[in-house]
Design a protein around this motif. Structure first.
Motif, PDB file in Angstrom:
ATOM      1  N   GLU A 144      16.577 -34.369 -37.405  1.00 48.78           N
ATOM      2  CA  GLU A 144      15.753 -33.217 -36.990  1.00 48.78           C
ATOM      3  C   GLU A 144      16.253 -32.615 -35.684  1.00 48.78           C
ATOM      4  OE1 GLU A 144      11.714 -34.465 -36.464  1.00 48.78           O
ATOM      5  OE2 GLU A 144      11.416 -34.834 -38.604  1.00 48.78           O
ATOM      6  N   ARG A 145      16.727 -33.466 -34.783  1.00 51.35           N
ATOM      7  CA  ARG A 145      17.191 -33.027 -33.469  1.00 51.35           C
ATOM      8  C   ARG A 145      18.688 -32.714 -33.458  1.00 51.35           C
ATOM      9  NH1 ARG A 145      12.717 -35.806 -32.802  1.00 51.35           N
ATOM     10  NH2 ARG A 145      11.372 -35.380 -31.035  1.00 51.35           N
ATOM     11  N   LYS A 173      11.809 -39.565 -27.385  1.00 58.40           N
ATOM     12  CA  LYS A 173      11.552 -38.594 -28.448  1.00 58.40           C
ATOM     13  C   LYS A 173      12.470 -38.744 -29.651  1.00 58.40           C
ATOM     14  CE  LYS A 173       9.321 -35.403 -25.403  1.00 58.40           C
ATOM     15  NZ  LYS A 173       9.611 -34.543 -24.290  1.00 58.40           N
ATOM     16  N   ALA A 174      13.725 -39.071 -29.424  1.00 61.29           N
ATOM     17  CA  ALA A 174      14.665 -39.179 -30.545  1.00 61.29           C
ATOM     18  C   ALA A 174      14.709 -40.587 -31.129  1.00 61.29           C
ATOM     19  CB  ALA A 174      16.068 -38.751 -30.107  1.00 61.29           C
ATOM     20  N   ARG A 223      14.370 -38.549 -37.478  1.00 62.99           N
ATOM     21  CA  ARG A 223      14.149 -37.937 -36.164  1.00 62.99           C
ATOM     22  C   ARG A 223      15.456 -37.462 -35.548  1.00 62.99           C
ATOM     23  NH1 ARG A 223      10.298 -41.772 -34.429  1.00 62.99           N
ATOM     24  NH2 ARG A 223      11.991 -42.950 -33.543  1.00 62.99           N
TER      25      ARG A 223
END
Length: 142
Positions: free
Chosen positions: A103-104, A27-28, A100
């Motif tokens: 964002e995390r 995901k990251a 990304r």
């Protein structure tokens, strides 16, 4: 593949929780998990994430350390500090990865220019840590 040119095949990272590590890398970082469901079902000893068609990052559970007997002292390598692993990406993927991670709220280093690597001087690069503290560099050459 029949080309026998020497290549990097895989890097093994010690991780506390391979499923969480695979989730982070998927995901990251945007890498595809390999053998994750088989690992979760107890059918494989560790999962991996695919860097490209030729290379993997294996996510080895720290709990496996005592079973590492392929070389004298192999078990003691668990937690041994590797400076970092570098992923070279196309420019668009580099920018997507940086966004990304931000964002995390994954801390990243400053973006630098001109650091030396396998293909010469990179246009830009930065560093970040995975949840287990492994340092990853991302760079692009174009």
């Amino acid at each position: 593949m029949t080309d026998n040119t020497t290549r990097l095949d895989h890097v093994v990272l010690w991780v506390r929780d391979p499923i969480a590590a695979a989730d982070f890398y998927e995901k990251a970082v945007g890498l595809e998990p390999v053998r994750l469901s088989e690992f979760a079902a107890g059918e494989e000893p560790f999962p991996s994430v695919r860097v490209n068609e030729e290379a993997l990052l294996d996510l080895m559970p720290l709990s496996m350390a005592e079973r590492m007997k392929m070389l004298p002292g192999a078990a003691e390598s668990a937690g041994h500090p590797v400076n970092h692993v570098c992923l070279a990406l196309p420019q668009g993927d580099f920018d997507t990865l940086l966004a990304r991670l931000e964002e995390r709220a994954v801390p990243v280093s400053d973006v630098s220019q001109g650091s030396f690597g396998a293909r010469g001087e990179a246009t830009r690069s930065f560093y970040f840590r995975d949840p287990d503290g492994n340092v990853i560099e991302a760079r692009h050459y174009d």
